[in-house]
Design a protein around this motif. Structure first.
Motif, PDB file in Angstrom:
ATOM      1  N   MET A 153       0.839  -1.200  -0.076  1.00  0.00           N
ATOM      2  CA  MET A 153      -0.221  -0.112   0.051  1.00  0.00           C
ATOM      3  C   MET A 153       0.806   1.256   0.065  1.00  0.00           C
ATOM      4  O   MET A 153       1.649   1.573   0.996  1.00  0.00           O
ATOM      5  CB  MET A 153      -0.791  -0.013   1.412  1.00  0.00           C
ATOM      6  N   ASP A 154       0.839   1.916  -1.290  1.00  0.00           N
ATOM      7  CA  ASP A 154       1.827   3.095  -1.254  1.00  0.00           C
ATOM      8  C   ASP A 154       1.021   4.520  -0.867  1.00  0.00           C
ATOM      9  O   ASP A 154       0.362   5.072  -1.466  1.00  0.00           O
ATOM     10  CB  ASP A 154       2.095   3.111  -2.802  1.00  0.00           C
ATOM     11  N   GLY A 155       1.296   4.614   0.530  1.00  0.00           N
ATOM     12  CA  GLY A 155       0.570   5.789   0.915  1.00  0.00           C
ATOM     13  C   GLY A 155       1.260   7.099   0.423  1.00  0.00           C
ATOM     14  O   GLY A 155       2.685   7.259   0.297  1.00  0.00           O
ATOM     15  N   SER A 156       0.388   7.955   0.110  1.00  0.00           N
ATOM     16  CA  SER A 156       1.199   9.161  -0.800  1.00  0.00           C
ATOM     17  C   SER A 156       0.451  10.285  -0.110  1.00  0.00           C
ATOM     18  O   SER A 156      -0.781  10.201  -0.144  1.00  0.00           O
ATOM     19  CB  SER A 156       0.707   8.918  -2.302  1.00  0.00           C
ATOM     20  N   VAL A 157       1.373  11.307  -0.077  1.00  0.00           N
ATOM     21  CA  VAL A 157       0.989  12.608   0.409  1.00  0.00           C
ATOM     22  C   VAL A 157       0.849  13.584  -0.632  1.00  0.00           C
ATOM     23  O   VAL A 157       1.911  14.093  -1.311  1.00  0.00           O
ATOM     24  CB  VAL A 157       1.772  13.190   1.710  1.00  0.00           C
ATOM     25  N   ARG A 158      -0.168  13.626  -1.251  1.00  0.00           N
ATOM     26  CA  ARG A 158      -0.358  14.238  -2.487  1.00  0.00           C
ATOM     27  C   ARG A 158       0.267  15.830  -2.625  1.00  0.00           C
ATOM     28  O   ARG A 158       0.834  16.119  -3.599  1.00  0.00           O
ATOM     29  CB  ARG A 158      -1.742  14.235  -2.909  1.00  0.00           C
ATOM     30  N   ASP A 159       0.145  16.765  -1.640  1.00  0.00           N
ATOM     31  CA  ASP A 159       0.205  18.072  -1.796  1.00  0.00           C
ATOM     32  C   ASP A 159       2.011  18.041  -1.782  1.00  0.00           C
ATOM     33  O   ASP A 159       2.598  18.901  -2.586  1.00  0.00           O
ATOM     34  CB  ASP A 159      -0.185  18.921  -0.635  1.00  0.00           C
ATOM     35  N   TYR A 160       2.650  17.248  -0.975  1.00  0.00           N
ATOM     36  CA  TYR A 160       4.125  17.100  -1.041  1.00  0.00           C
ATOM     37  C   TYR A 160       4.423  16.532  -2.012  1.00  0.00           C
ATOM     38  O   TYR A 160       5.563  16.832  -2.683  1.00  0.00           O
ATOM     39  CB  TYR A 160       4.409  16.449   0.102  1.00  0.00           C
ATOM     40  N   GLN A 161       3.979  15.612  -2.944  1.00  0.00           N
ATOM     41  CA  GLN A 161       4.333  14.634  -4.016  1.00  0.00           C
ATOM     42  C   GLN A 161       4.357  15.841  -5.165  1.00  0.00           C
ATOM     43  O   GLN A 161       4.958  15.502  -6.084  1.00  0.00           O
ATOM     44  CB  GLN A 161       3.078  13.658  -4.169  1.00  0.00           C
ATOM     45  N   GLY A 162       3.336  16.689  -4.929  1.00  0.00           N
ATOM     46  CA  GLY A 162       3.286  17.856  -6.045  1.00  0.00           C
ATOM     47  C   GLY A 162       4.443  18.791  -6.351  1.00  0.00           C
ATOM     48  O   GLY A 162       4.753  19.048  -7.461  1.00  0.00           O
ATOM     49  N   HIS A 163       5.230  19.012  -5.314  1.00  0.00           N
ATOM     50  CA  HIS A 163       6.284  19.631  -5.168  1.00  0.00           C
ATOM     51  C   HIS A 163       7.761  18.798  -4.956  1.00  0.00           C
ATOM     52  O   HIS A 163       8.685  19.155  -5.371  1.00  0.00           O
ATOM     53  CB  HIS A 163       6.450  20.929  -4.211  1.00  0.00           C
ATOM     54  N   SER A 164       7.502  17.583  -4.731  1.00  0.00           N
ATOM     55  CA  SER A 164       8.496  16.610  -4.436  1.00  0.00           C
ATOM     56  C   SER A 164       8.245  15.215  -4.582  1.00  0.00           C
ATOM     57  O   SER A 164       7.445  14.761  -3.603  1.00  0.00           O
ATOM     58  CB  SER A 164       9.411  17.074  -3.191  1.00  0.00           C
ATOM     59  N   VAL A 165       8.271  14.527  -5.574  1.00  0.00           N
ATOM     60  CA  VAL A 165       7.921  13.078  -5.493  1.00  0.00           C
ATOM     61  C   VAL A 165       8.456  12.191  -4.302  1.00  0.00           C
ATOM     62  O   VAL A 165       7.823  11.565  -3.494  1.00  0.00           O
ATOM     63  CB  VAL A 165       8.274  12.230  -6.749  1.00  0.00           C
ATOM     64  N   THR A 166       9.849  12.586  -4.045  1.00  0.00           N
ATOM     65  CA  THR A 166      10.478  11.982  -2.961  1.00  0.00           C
ATOM     66  C   THR A 166       9.891  12.191  -1.542  1.00  0.00           C
ATOM     67  O   THR A 166       9.632  11.137  -0.845  1.00  0.00           O
ATOM     68  CB  THR A 166      11.992  12.238  -2.873  1.00  0.00           C
ATOM     69  N   ALA A 167       9.410  13.488  -1.398  1.00  0.00           N
ATOM     70  CA  ALA A 167       8.971  13.587  -0.231  1.00  0.00           C
ATOM     71  C   ALA A 167       7.632  13.132  -0.004  1.00  0.00           C
ATOM     72  O   ALA A 167       7.139  12.593   1.015  1.00  0.00           O
ATOM     73  CB  ALA A 167       8.907  15.357  -0.020  1.00  0.00           C
ATOM     74  N   GLY A 168       6.589  13.271  -1.202  1.00  0.00           N
ATOM     75  CA  GLY A 168       5.283  12.893  -1.044  1.00  0.00           C
ATOM     76  C   GLY A 168       5.095  11.338  -0.890  1.00  0.00           C
ATOM     77  O   GLY A 168       4.151  10.942  -0.441  1.00  0.00           O
TER      78      GLY A 168
END
Length: 277
Positions: A153-168
């Motif tokens: 289950m790849d939990g993804s933090v979308r707003d952070y993913q928007g400016h940094s895939v690694t962070a999100g």
């Protein structure tokens, strides 16, 4: 056969799983399992049968990946997911990202929604575990390098993913993997595997492996061109349509929500979300 890393509260070990019982394949180890690697055990049913049986109710599951194992993920690998995010340009090469091992918890452990975001999304995925390492692995030989299949289950933090895939994609304890690995000999045709994700019992994703853009041999061949694959390394094969941020209204994971990813012939990976302390 099914294998998992399990903890008895005092130590951890790789164990064969059968009928609600664990048979440890090694002596119990102490220390931090997140700093240790997962080494696929030899497929020796006779020796495994001699181990003491421990009910799963007395154990907890750990992720079958450690600090020295790679965790490489495919992005945009189902055509319906590509369409729902508005990206119709399919590349001849897979899109990849990595996740840190400490982003993953085992089955039954809580996943953590971070304090800095409410945009905590689910992505159910099928993952493979490498059994035989190699570099420049030919597509025709790729499946011989598999140890088995698991669920992620790849939990993804979308707003952070928007400016940094690694962070999100790498928030601490935001995803899960397990509960066990089913050896590849138990799955004669992986292309027939089906995947379903449920949020609080409601089905939100459903697909079959045949809908992947880049199949598993293609992924192994491409990834092994640029990095050596080692036993215990994990490749997650992407998520189908139905993710929360692409819905109207958007549907995100909240503290108290139950996320379940079910894959045919493997099982169910279930975790409840909690707020970050």
């Amino acid at each position: 056969m099914k294998f998992a890393r399990v903890s008895n509260g005092y130590g951890y070990a790789t164990a064969r799983i059968q009928g609600g019982v664990a048979y440890p394949c090694e002596d119990w180890r102490t220390g931090d399992p997140a700093r240790d690697s997962f080494v696929p055990p030899t497929l020796d049913p006779a020796s495994a049968q001699n181990a003491a049986a421990i009910p799963l109710s007395e154990l907890s599951f750990l992720p079958p990946i450690g600090g020295s194992n790679k965790l490489i993920c495919l992005g945009l690998n189902y055509r319906d997911h590509v369409s729902e995010v508005g990206n119709e340009n399919v590349s001849p090469y897979p899109s990849l990202f990595t996740k840190f091992p400490d982003t993953m918890v085992g089955a039954g452990s809580p996943i953590v929604r971070p304090t800095v975001s409410d945009a905590f999304d689910y992505e159910g995925e099928i993952a493979i575990v490498i059994g035989k390492g190699g570099r420049h692995i030919r597509k025709s030989e790729a499946l011989s390098h598999l140890f088995g299949f698991t669920i992620l289950m790849d939990g993804s933090v979308r707003d952070y993913q928007g400016h940094s895939v690694t962070a999100g994609k790498c928030f601490y304890a935001s995803g899960s993997v397990g509960p066990w690995i089913v050896t590849s000999d138990e799955i004669p045709d992986y292309r027939k595997l089906t995947l379903k994700t449920r949020l609080n019992g409601e089905e939100v994703q459903s697909s079959v492996v045949e809908n992947m853009i880049y199949d598993i041999p293609t992924a192994i061949e491409y990834i092994s061109r640029w990095t050596p694959l080692a036993p215990g390394d994990v490749i997650s094969t992407g998520t189908p349509a139905g993710v929360g941020f692409a819905r109207t209204p958007q549907l995100y994971i909240k503290p108290g929500d139950l996320v379940e990813v079910e894959v045919s012939s493997i099982g169910v990976l279930a975790n409840t979300a909690v707020a970050e302390a």
